[in-house]
Scaffold this motif. Structure first.
Motif, PDB file in Angstrom:
ATOM      1  N   ILE A  42      34.983  34.543  39.013  1.00 38.54           N
ATOM      2  CA  ILE A  42      36.360  34.484  39.523  1.00 38.54           C
ATOM      3  C   ILE A  42      37.086  33.284  38.923  1.00 38.54           C
ATOM      4  CG2 ILE A  42      37.772  34.020  41.573  1.00 38.54           C
ATOM      5  CD1 ILE A  42      35.786  35.663  43.202  1.00 38.54           C
ATOM      6  N   LEU A  43      36.417  32.143  38.933  1.00 44.36           N
ATOM      7  CA  LEU A  43      37.050  30.925  38.404  1.00 44.36           C
ATOM      8  C   LEU A  43      37.253  31.027  36.896  1.00 44.36           C
ATOM      9  CD1 LEU A  43      35.183  28.181  40.476  1.00 44.36           C
ATOM     10  CD2 LEU A  43      37.362  29.299  40.974  1.00 44.36           C
ATOM     11  N   ASP A  44      36.273  31.578  36.182  1.00 47.13           N
ATOM     12  CA  ASP A  44      36.409  31.720  34.730  1.00 47.13           C
ATOM     13  C   ASP A  44      37.557  32.665  34.368  1.00 47.13           C
ATOM     14  OD1 ASP A  44      34.355  29.978  34.221  1.00 47.13           O
ATOM     15  OD2 ASP A  44      32.838  31.529  33.865  1.00 47.13           O
ATOM     16  N   ALA A  45      37.794  33.665  35.211  1.00 47.13           N
ATOM     17  CA  ALA A  45      38.898  34.594  34.951  1.00 47.13           C
ATOM     18  C   ALA A  45      40.252  33.907  35.087  1.00 47.13           C
ATOM     19  CB  ALA A  45      38.822  35.787  35.901  1.00 47.13           C
ATOM     20  N   ASN A  46      40.262  32.736  35.742  1.00 46.83           N
ATOM     21  CA  ASN A  46      41.497  31.971  35.934  1.00 46.83           C
ATOM     22  C   ASN A  46      41.442  30.614  35.230  1.00 46.83           C
ATOM     23  OD1 ASN A  46      43.204  33.440  38.227  1.00 46.83           O
ATOM     24  ND2 ASN A  46      41.046  33.636  38.778  1.00 46.83           N
ATOM     25  N   LYS A  47      40.568  30.469  34.241  1.00 48.58           N
ATOM     26  CA  LYS A  47      40.279  29.140  33.697  1.00 48.58           C
ATOM     27  C   LYS A  47      41.490  28.467  33.070  1.00 48.58           C
ATOM     28  CE  LYS A  47      38.347  30.913  29.330  1.00 48.58           C
ATOM     29  NZ  LYS A  47      37.125  30.968  28.492  1.00 48.58           N
ATOM     30  N   GLU A  48      42.432  29.231  32.546  1.00 50.34           N
ATOM     31  CA  GLU A  48      43.608  28.614  31.920  1.00 50.34           C
ATOM     32  C   GLU A  48      44.495  27.908  32.937  1.00 50.34           C
ATOM     33  OE1 GLU A  48      45.690  31.484  29.605  1.00 50.34           O
ATOM     34  OE2 GLU A  48      44.014  31.845  28.231  1.00 50.34           O
ATOM     35  N   GLY A 134      49.814  36.264  46.687  1.00 51.32           N
ATOM     36  CA  GLY A 134      49.177  36.475  47.977  1.00 51.32           C
ATOM     37  C   GLY A 134      48.461  37.800  48.097  1.00 51.32           C
ATOM     38  N   GLY A 135      48.568  38.643  47.081  1.00 52.45           N
ATOM     39  CA  GLY A 135      47.974  39.966  47.156  1.00 52.45           C
ATOM     40  C   GLY A 135      46.653  40.068  46.433  1.00 52.45           C
ATOM     41  N   PRO A 136      45.895  41.157  46.705  1.00 53.46           N
ATOM     42  CA  PRO A 136      44.621  41.379  46.007  1.00 53.46           C
ATOM     43  C   PRO A 136      44.827  41.421  44.503  1.00 53.46           C
ATOM     44  CG  PRO A 136      44.907  42.945  47.815  1.00 53.46           C
ATOM     45  CD  PRO A 136      46.216  42.245  47.647  1.00 53.46           C
ATOM     46  N   ALA A 137      43.856  40.920  43.775  1.00 53.84           N
ATOM     47  CA  ALA A 137      43.944  40.886  42.313  1.00 53.84           C
ATOM     48  C   ALA A 137      44.141  42.292  41.761  1.00 53.84           C
ATOM     49  CB  ALA A 137      42.677  40.281  41.733  1.00 53.84           C
ATOM     50  N   PRO A 138      45.017  42.460  40.774  1.00 52.53           N
ATOM     51  CA  PRO A 138      45.229  43.776  40.165  1.00 52.53           C
ATOM     52  C   PRO A 138      44.039  44.193  39.319  1.00 52.53           C
ATOM     53  CG  PRO A 138      46.463  42.107  38.969  1.00 52.53           C
ATOM     54  CD  PRO A 138      45.871  41.422  40.174  1.00 52.53           C
ATOM     55  N   ASP A 139      44.084  45.445  38.867  1.00 50.46           N
ATOM     56  CA  ASP A 139      42.952  45.994  38.107  1.00 50.46           C
ATOM     57  C   ASP A 139      42.611  45.152  36.884  1.00 50.46           C
ATOM     58  OD1 ASP A 139      42.692  48.070  39.870  1.00 50.46           O
ATOM     59  OD2 ASP A 139      43.854  49.499  38.691  1.00 50.46           O
ATOM     60  N   ALA A 140      43.633  44.670  36.180  1.00 49.07           N
ATOM     61  CA  ALA A 140      43.369  43.890  34.958  1.00 49.07           C
ATOM     62  C   ALA A 140      42.536  42.656  35.276  1.00 49.07           C
ATOM     63  CB  ALA A 140      44.684  43.492  34.296  1.00 49.07           C
ATOM     64  N   THR A 141      42.810  42.014  36.400  1.00 51.68           N
ATOM     65  CA  THR A 141      42.067  40.808  36.781  1.00 51.68           C
ATOM     66  C   THR A 141      40.659  41.144  37.248  1.00 51.68           C
ATOM     67  OG1 THR A 141      44.126  39.692  37.401  1.00 51.68           O
ATOM     68  CG2 THR A 141      42.085  38.775  38.273  1.00 51.68           C
ATOM     69  N   THR A 142      40.537  42.165  38.109  1.00 52.69           N
ATOM     70  CA  THR A 142      39.196  42.512  38.597  1.00 52.69           C
ATOM     71  C   THR A 142      38.317  43.041  37.466  1.00 52.69           C
ATOM     72  OG1 THR A 142      39.982  44.697  39.324  1.00 52.69           O
ATOM     73  CG2 THR A 142      39.950  42.933  40.956  1.00 52.69           C
ATOM     74  N   ASN A 143      38.924  43.749  36.524  1.00 55.76           N
ATOM     75  CA  ASN A 143      38.145  44.204  35.358  1.00 55.76           C
ATOM     76  C   ASN A 143      37.667  43.023  34.521  1.00 55.76           C
ATOM     77  OD1 ASN A 143      38.441  46.892  36.057  1.00 55.76           O
ATOM     78  ND2 ASN A 143      40.224  47.207  34.741  1.00 55.76           N
ATOM     79  N   HIS A 144      38.528  41.997  34.389  1.00 55.94           N
ATOM     80  CA  HIS A 144      38.151  40.784  33.655  1.00 55.94           C
ATOM     81  C   HIS A 144      37.003  40.067  34.371  1.00 55.94           C
ATOM     82  CE1 HIS A 144      39.488  36.679  31.803  1.00 55.94           C
ATOM     83  NE2 HIS A 144      38.414  37.171  31.214  1.00 55.94           N
ATOM     84  N   ILE A 145      37.105  39.949  35.693  1.00 59.28           N
ATOM     85  CA  ILE A 145      36.037  39.311  36.470  1.00 59.28           C
ATOM     86  C   ILE A 145      34.723  40.056  36.251  1.00 59.28           C
ATOM     87  CG2 ILE A 145      35.183  38.840  38.811  1.00 59.28           C
ATOM     88  CD1 ILE A 145      38.169  38.414  39.612  1.00 59.28           C
ATOM     89  N   TYR A 146      34.800  41.390  36.319  1.00 61.93           N
ATOM     90  CA  TYR A 146      33.583  42.185  36.134  1.00 61.93           C
ATOM     91  C   TYR A 146      32.970  41.965  34.749  1.00 61.93           C
ATOM     92  CZ  TYR A 146      30.628  46.237  35.264  1.00 61.93           C
ATOM     93  OH  TYR A 146      29.585  47.047  34.907  1.00 61.93           O
ATOM     94  N   GLN A 147      33.809  41.959  33.716  1.00 59.97           N
ATOM     95  CA  GLN A 147      33.289  41.738  32.366  1.00 59.97           C
ATOM     96  C   GLN A 147      32.593  40.391  32.258  1.00 59.97           C
ATOM     97  OE1 GLN A 147      33.013  43.888  29.862  1.00 59.97           O
ATOM     98  NE2 GLN A 147      33.894  45.424  31.257  1.00 59.97           N
ATOM     99  N   LEU A 148      33.141  39.388  32.919  1.00 63.22           N
ATOM    100  CA  LEU A 148      32.519  38.061  32.894  1.00 63.22           C
ATOM    101  C   LEU A 148      31.158  38.073  33.596  1.00 63.22           C
ATOM    102  CD1 LEU A 148      35.726  35.952  33.610  1.00 63.22           C
ATOM    103  CD2 LEU A 148      34.377  35.884  31.502  1.00 63.22           C
ATOM    104  N   THR A 149      31.032  38.873  34.668  1.00 59.72           N
ATOM    105  CA  THR A 149      29.741  38.925  35.370  1.00 59.72           C
ATOM    106  C   THR A 149      28.653  39.553  34.516  1.00 59.72           C
ATOM    107  OG1 THR A 149      30.051  41.125  36.406  1.00 59.72           O
ATOM    108  CG2 THR A 149      30.931  39.200  37.593  1.00 59.72           C
ATOM    109  N   THR A 150      29.040  40.364  33.551  1.00 60.82           N
ATOM    110  CA  THR A 150      28.034  41.050  32.723  1.00 60.82           C
ATOM    111  C   THR A 150      27.439  40.159  31.640  1.00 60.82           C
ATOM    112  OG1 THR A 150      29.651  41.918  31.129  1.00 60.82           O
ATOM    113  CG2 THR A 150      29.220  43.253  33.094  1.00 60.82           C
ATOM    114  N   SER A 151      28.071  38.997  31.417  1.00 59.15           N
ATOM    115  CA  SER A 151      27.579  38.134  30.328  1.00 59.15           C
ATOM    116  C   SER A 151      27.417  36.675  30.748  1.00 59.15           C
ATOM    117  CB  SER A 151      28.542  38.213  29.136  1.00 59.15           C
ATOM    118  OG  SER A 151      29.843  37.814  29.515  1.00 59.15           O
TER     119      SER A 151
END
Length: 564
Positions: A42-48, A134-151
């Motif tokens: 989650i944090l890496d997906a927001n690292k910038e 304030g809303g749930p992360a959109p698909d682009a963000t959750t997909n990015h988080i998932y990709q990060l978990t795979t590596s």
């Protein structure tokens, strides 16, 4: 001074967030580094944007929340986050997280919840990320988080940082050459202050207390041992003076008292029975994290979520917030009955049909095109925040009733006389074998998209249903043009009836199949037709649905787990 430690790790399969985050059994999250991997991703997906940012952290009080809050603190400290706002004892309702993110303009928040799913060591846990709106992360963000978990290969943590979250106050730590701040906040105050801006609390208080000429309007509010307990006590007991007898199950419990914290007629049967057998004019129940609601009237008169959304849409002018800011468009999830569509047409407002998942409403709200939205899964909310909001929904209903002087039942009957009635039911088949359910979806899609299906007719219960449309629902966001495909199989009939079949993304194990049936009765059909029992009205359509989908064969179930 505290030091950052880099810990080597290995990826886990299956850390793909669903409709509302990553939900698994508690024992899955207890695996070595499993939780740490997902938080780091989650944090890496927001690292910038991470360096020097503020995040909100809180959860619904279920088993493991406090332990994971501690891990989040340590990992955020190791990744350059400047400040955390954490609810006291780790408690924040999901709507409150959204409220606080927006009020303090933070980067976002980490919410620890599995929503309406059961809690306890043998049940469910969940983690989701909410963005700066304030809303749930959109698909682009959750997909990015998932990709990060795979590596993922490592995570950063400050293992020696000790930060209790029991008491309100600010704690400052020296991490390397940086300051790291944790502010433990009152879980309730910011949210309650906002509700007092939205609604006329004195008017609602007057309704509940009564007068010389009018009996007190008696309410029973059930937190189902979830996180809304402190919010309900502050609002209904302290602010609205409804009395201790007006609230029940208001102490958050790690296992929700062994109950299933889902506010529907099955799992909130205790509330239904108490209202039915007692002297109450209004009842409401909320789920574990406070974003879902059920509304009932005297004698446990049940308001379907689809009807609740439509009634509030027609009555928004009675709520001070909307009288002040105006009413824009309305929206519903695709499976939700189309009752609100009729209100939108009459009022000349935009109407949006989106996939299941609250994140799809956010762009429309941020663009100023949406005021009120809802899902048939007992979720209702508005543009005051970017989450569905159970307590808000109950207060919205009480605002309407305080202004109109009508009962819950009379309000519904009046609505049906004006707009007609959308009969609606949902059959849930929970924790089914995943592979046969996937086969079922493929077989049904092939059937409904085959040449000749459009225009075909089916007979059931003495009625004939003619197919006017059929597809696998796809949605293009009108704001950012992103596309969400494969969102559920739909069969629409010429008389306005609909069948929908989809696999849910909110379960933690196996596959949850949801079958939705909707039939429309026009206002001119008369009072008797409009007041029929919903199951009786829907029986021909439901029999057709079970035959068309072969649901019982594929799931191996004779009957659903839950009917709503």
């Amino acid at each position: 001074m505290l030091n950052v430690v880099t810990v080597n790790t290995n990826p886990y399969e299956g850390q793909k967030p669903g409709t509302s985050g990553l939900r698994k059994k508690v024992k899955v999250f207890l695996q070595k580094n499993y939780t740490e991997n997902f938080i780091q991703s989650i944090l890496d997906a927001n690292k910038e944007s991470l360096e020097g940012c503020t995040l909100v952290v809180g959860g619904d009080g279920r088993y493991l929340v406090k332990e994971v809050v501690d891990k989040i603190i340590k990992i955020c400290a190791g990744n350059g986050v400047a400040k955390l706002l954490i609810g006291q004892n780790g408690l924040l309702s999901t709507p409150a997280v959204s409220c606080i993110i927006r009020k303090y303009k933070t980067l976002g928040g980490i919410v620890l919840t599995a929503s309406h799913n059961p809690g306890g060591i043998d049940n469910d846990f969940g983690i989701k990320f909410n963005c700066s709106n304030g809303g749930p992360a959109p698909d682009a963000t959750t997909n990015h988080i998932y990709q990060l978990t795979t590596s993922i290969q490592h995570y950063k943590i400050v293992p020696d940082l000790v930060c209790p979250v029991d008491n309100i106050g600010v704690q400052t730590f020296k991490v390397g050459d940086r300051e790291f701040v944790v502010e433990v906040i009152d879980s309730v105050s910011d949210y309650v202050d906002y509700m007092k801006e939205i609604f006329d609390f004195p008017k609602i208080r007057s309704l509940l207390q009564g007068s010389e000429t009018r009996k007190p309007f008696k309410v029973l509010i059930d937190s189902m041992s979830g996180v809304t307990g402190p919010y309900v006590r502050r609002i209904f007991v302290s602010e609205l003076c409804a009395g201790e007898g007006s609230v029940r199950r208001v102490v958050p419990l790690q296992d929700f008292g062994g109950a299933h914290p889902d506010p529907n007629l099955t799992y909130a049967a205790d509330l239904v029975n108490e209202v039915k057998n007692g002297d109450y004019d209004f009842g409401a129940a909320f789920d574990g994290d406070g974003d879902r609601n059920m509304i009932i009237g005297r004698d446990a008169f049940f308001v379907t979520p689809s009807d609740s959304l439509a009634v509030l849409a027609a009555q928004l002018h009675r709520i001070p917030y909307f009288a002040r800011v105006g009413v824009r468009g309305f929206a519903r999830s695709m499976p939700t009955a189309a009752a609100v569509d009729r209100v939108a047409r009459k009022l000349g407002k935009e109407m949006f049909e989106v996939p299941t998942g609250w994140k799809y409403f956010g762009n429309l709200m941020d663009a100023g095109r949406l005021s009120l939205c809802g899902e048939e899964s007992f979720g209702t909310g508005s543009d005051h925040i970017r989450e569905k909001d159970g307590v808000w929904a109950a207060l919205a209903w009480l605002s309407v009733l305080a202004d109109s002087g009508a009962s819950v039942e009379d309000t519904l009957l009046g609505h049906w006389r004006e707009y007609g009635r959308n009969y609606f039911a949902r059959y849930d088949y929970e924790e089914c074998a995943a592979e046969p359910c996937a086969d079922m979806m493929r077989a049904l899609e092939e059937k409904i998209t085959a040449p000749g299906f459009l225009g075909s007719s089916f007979s059931s219960g003495g009625r004939t249903f003619v197919v006017s449309a059929a597809d696998n629902f796809s949605y293009m966001d009108p704001i950012d043009r992103s596309v969400a495909a494969g969102q559920g199989l739909r069969v629409v009939f010429a008389d306005g009836a609909r069948l929908v079949l989809r696999l849910s993304g909110t379960g933690s194990a196996g596959a949850t199949v949801r079958l939705y049936a909707e039939a429309y009765e026009p206002a001119e059909a008369g009072a008797e037709a409009l007041r029929r029992d919903a199951r009786q009205a829907l029986r021909p359509l439901l029999d057709l649905a079970l035959d068309l989908t072969q649901l019982q064969k594929y799931t191996g179930r004779e009957r659903p787990t839950v009917i709503t």
